[in-house]
Design a protein around this motif. Sequence first.
Motif, mmCIF file in Angstrom:
data_model
loop_
_atom_site.group_PDB
_atom_site.id
_atom_site.type_symbol
_atom_site.label_atom_id
_atom_site.label_comp_id
_atom_site.label_asym_id
_atom_site.label_seq_id
_atom_site.Cartn_x
_atom_site.Cartn_y
_atom_site.Cartn_z
ATOM 1 N N ALA A 121 0.821 -1.209 0.000
ATOM 2 C CA ALA A 121 0.000 0.000 0.000
ATOM 3 C C ALA A 121 0.855 1.259 0.000
ATOM 4 C CB ALA A 121 -0.932 -0.001 1.213
ATOM 5 N N HIS A 151 -1.599 3.014 -3.057
ATOM 6 C CA HIS A 151 -3.020 2.753 -3.272
ATOM 7 C C HIS A 151 -3.518 1.810 -2.178
ATOM 8 C CE1 HIS A 151 -2.632 -1.436 -4.698
ATOM 9 N NE2 HIS A 151 -1.517 -1.023 -5.297
ATOM 10 N N GLN A 152 -4.822 1.848 -1.956
ATOM 11 C CA GLN A 152 -5.419 1.032 -0.892
ATOM 12 C C GLN A 152 -5.495 -0.428 -1.322
ATOM 13 O OE1 GLN A 152 -9.818 0.982 0.204
ATOM 14 N NE2 GLN A 152 -9.014 2.307 1.838
ATOM 15 N N THR A 153 -5.199 -1.325 -0.398
ATOM 16 C CA THR A 153 -5.326 -2.765 -0.659
ATOM 17 C C THR A 153 -6.172 -3.379 0.447
ATOM 18 O OG1 THR A 153 -3.337 -3.340 0.588
ATOM 19 C CG2 THR A 153 -3.067 -2.863 -1.767
ATOM 20 N N GLN A 154 -6.862 -4.458 0.114
ATOM 21 C CA GLN A 154 -7.659 -5.150 1.129
ATOM 22 C C GLN A 154 -7.768 -6.623 0.759
ATOM 23 O OE1 GLN A 154 -11.433 -3.185 1.307
ATOM 24 N NE2 GLN A 154 -11.956 -3.603 -0.812
ATOM 25 N N THR A 203 -7.601 -3.931 5.648
ATOM 26 C CA THR A 203 -7.616 -2.829 4.686
ATOM 27 C C THR A 203 -6.404 -1.973 4.991
ATOM 28 O OG1 THR A 203 -10.045 -2.799 4.553
ATOM 29 C CG2 THR A 203 -8.876 -0.833 3.816
ATOM 30 N N SER A 241 -4.240 1.410 3.890
ATOM 31 C CA SER A 241 -4.420 2.654 3.138
ATOM 32 C C SER A 241 -3.217 3.553 3.320
ATOM 33 C CB SER A 241 -5.668 3.395 3.618
ATOM 34 O OG SER A 241 -6.805 2.560 3.579
ATOM 35 N N THR A 245 2.868 10.881 0.726
ATOM 36 C CA THR A 245 2.635 9.637 1.451
ATOM 37 C C THR A 245 3.748 9.459 2.469
ATOM 38 O OG1 THR A 245 1.570 8.625 -0.458
ATOM 39 C CG2 THR A 245 2.328 7.150 1.270
ATOM 40 N N THR A 288 1.516 4.180 6.427
ATOM 41 C CA THR A 288 0.368 3.316 6.120
ATOM 42 C C THR A 288 -0.480 3.146 7.377
ATOM 43 O OG1 THR A 288 1.808 2.070 4.615
ATOM 44 C CG2 THR A 288 -0.359 1.119 5.131
#
Length: 806
Positions: free
Chosen positions: A206, A211-214, A232, A234, A243, A246
């Motif tokens: 992430a 980018h967001q991962t889940q 999740t 983000s 950024t 996380t």
Amino acid sequence: MVQEALRLASDRLGQIVEDAASEVYLFSVEDFTFTLANRGARENLGYSMEELRGMAAWDIKPELSREAFLDLVEPLVNGKTTTIEYETVHQRKDGSRYCVLTHLQLISTEGEKVLYAAIQDITKQKETNAALTKVSARLDAILSNTTMAIFMMDDKQQCVFMNRAAEELTGYKFEETVKRPLHDVIHHTHPDGRHFPIEDCAIDRAFPENHQTQGEETFVHKDGSFYPVGFTASPMKDETGKTVGTVIEVRDLREELRARNAEIEFNNALKTKVEEAMAERDRLEAQLVQAQKMEAVGQLTGGIAHDFNNLLQVVGSNLQLLSKELAEVDAKRRFVDNAMAGVSRGAKLTAQLLAFGRQQPLEPKPQNLGRLVRGMDDMLRRTLGEGIEVETVISGGLWNCLVDPAQLENVILNLAINARDAMAHHGKLTIEVGNAALDDAYAQSHPNVAPGQYVMLAITDTGAGIAPEIMEKVFDPFFTTKDTGEGTGLGLSMVYGFIKQSGGHIKLYSEENQGTTVRVYLPRTQRQEESAPLPAATETPTGSGEVILVVEDDAAVRETAVDQLRDLGYGVLTAENADSALAIVKSGVKINLLFTDVVMPGKIRSPELARETKAHLPNVGVLFTSGYTQNAIVHAGRLDEGVDLLSKPYTRERLALKIHEILSRQSSTDAAHVAQDDAHSAPDDALKVLLVEDDALISMATADMLADLGYAVTEADSVAAAERSLEAERFDIMFTDLGLPDGSGMDLVQHVTQLRPEITVIIASGADPREYAEGEAEPARYVSLMKPYDEHSLKRALEQCKEPAG
């Protein structure tokens, strides 16, 4: 030149200090009075320089006393330090306060020591810090109390935050994970023991991929065990959008996975249930076909009964007239007798169909149940057979109940036969009759049971008993434990319906192999049992020229009725509908009895015709006839009070006896009419009742009963008429039906109880008024009276109206 330069520099420095935005003070080290305050200080405090010269430093510091201030500056004055810094509060001349940060310094100039103070207003800074502290505390409370595990990693993938839920989930304290790669702590190994490199971890992608991962993964607990989680991850950005780390939300999936497995098991069980249900459906199809057939017969009954009975009436009447023309020794009488037997069998068949469809009216009468049961003794013993011992127990001082005796005999016989079958034709049947009282506690645990006094009938057998799983179904229509073809399953359901229709209660007690007891409770009545009818006369009673008006739309039936009545010695007038009959009544011709069919065409209904006839001819008798009894003169399955009905088909003898009975009754009451009229003229102080009822016969009979009880009555046949009466007069009681032609009786009740709270309301209906109220009406605001009612129950309802509320 040098002196001049120094003077200019001193002046410039003084001007800089004077114009500085910060507050600047100089004060003496001897008495700590102000010697200088710049413009910013004077304007902020609101004091002039002259005022300040007479004030000490602690005079503008309300939270520091003289002693506290001296202790604070003591190290500075004694040379222990050259400067001190502290926070305090200054107070303006107008009393307002502000927070300050003070930098205090001891300065020596030209051999003289002074204290120099530079003041910074930190009020807004303090407010901002307080707000930030409050927000931080709230955020910390949220993160600490949420059940979702929250982790934060910096740009090096190292752990910088774990909330309480995360610590409980992983078994690690935050101090054990801080500044360590989170993956290396809780996600380093596959469940099969293989190493799990961080570059393969979707959670840690992430941050670098922004980018967001889940998804779902398996974490490693501190104790070495593995557990499934949903996550999740983000990217976490700063105020510039960069950024910087996380944030990871994690939930424990163990319960969810167990639920998934349970769902799979449920689906498998459901499949099994469906297969069982399909087999059950096949079993029920035969019962459904039977139920549909019986329902169709019940629906067909009402439609065919009237016409079928009219046909039987025509045939039977003509056969009776023909029989009179034949000599006793005439061989043709055999054919007439056979035909009459066929008519009789047809009438019985129609009566059975009507009984099945629950369309036969009840004719309740005051009845001593002990006398009824004793009268059935021989019939029961013959019906049940020698293998059944019958014992009858009748209590002394037995009350009367209000019930249709013929129908109750059918109930007792039905229950006795059921008991015989349960005992396999060998055992003991006990019939007990006694007084009983059902209290409020019993009524609360048994819906639709009114507390009060009852006459109890108990029938007990020594049979096989009933299994618990069957007990709740025994009164269901079409439910039977007998083999196919040996029972319809209607017996107990018809018993249940009759008891409820009679205002009673039925309760069944049974245990397997211990027998069964059925207890029937019928409401007590204060009315005396009617005298037993006199033995039938050896000769058919005939008339003496009394005039009977026959109202019948079927020409054949009308013609045979006319022939029979004339043959019996009566004068006859005829009309084919109620409109024509009313014209005859209004013509002034003498009429002793109105004999009318119930179901006829035309604008005027038969009950209205009877009312109009009574209005013009108060002493006239009224006899209804019908082949279909579920109509305007039957309510809740019972004949209205005071109504005489002759069901089709009827014989010449039944017709003669019924007319003779009514005419005799009328003649016996003629002498009392004057006294009744006087009684109906209520005294001036009589309570006034507004009677709202659209059925003419019911209204007429109820008005008579109310007048007999000493009430002044005003009648209304609609909501509109009732409202007009309410506007014109004052009433103490409103007595109303619920089904009115132009609106809802319950709406009228609501209107009256809101606008005229002094009026007490009696609701008379064949249904429970609570079904109409739908939670809108207060039960305490009205008295409920179930139709059909008699003078006793009416009097009891009126007495309830006089009772104080609450």
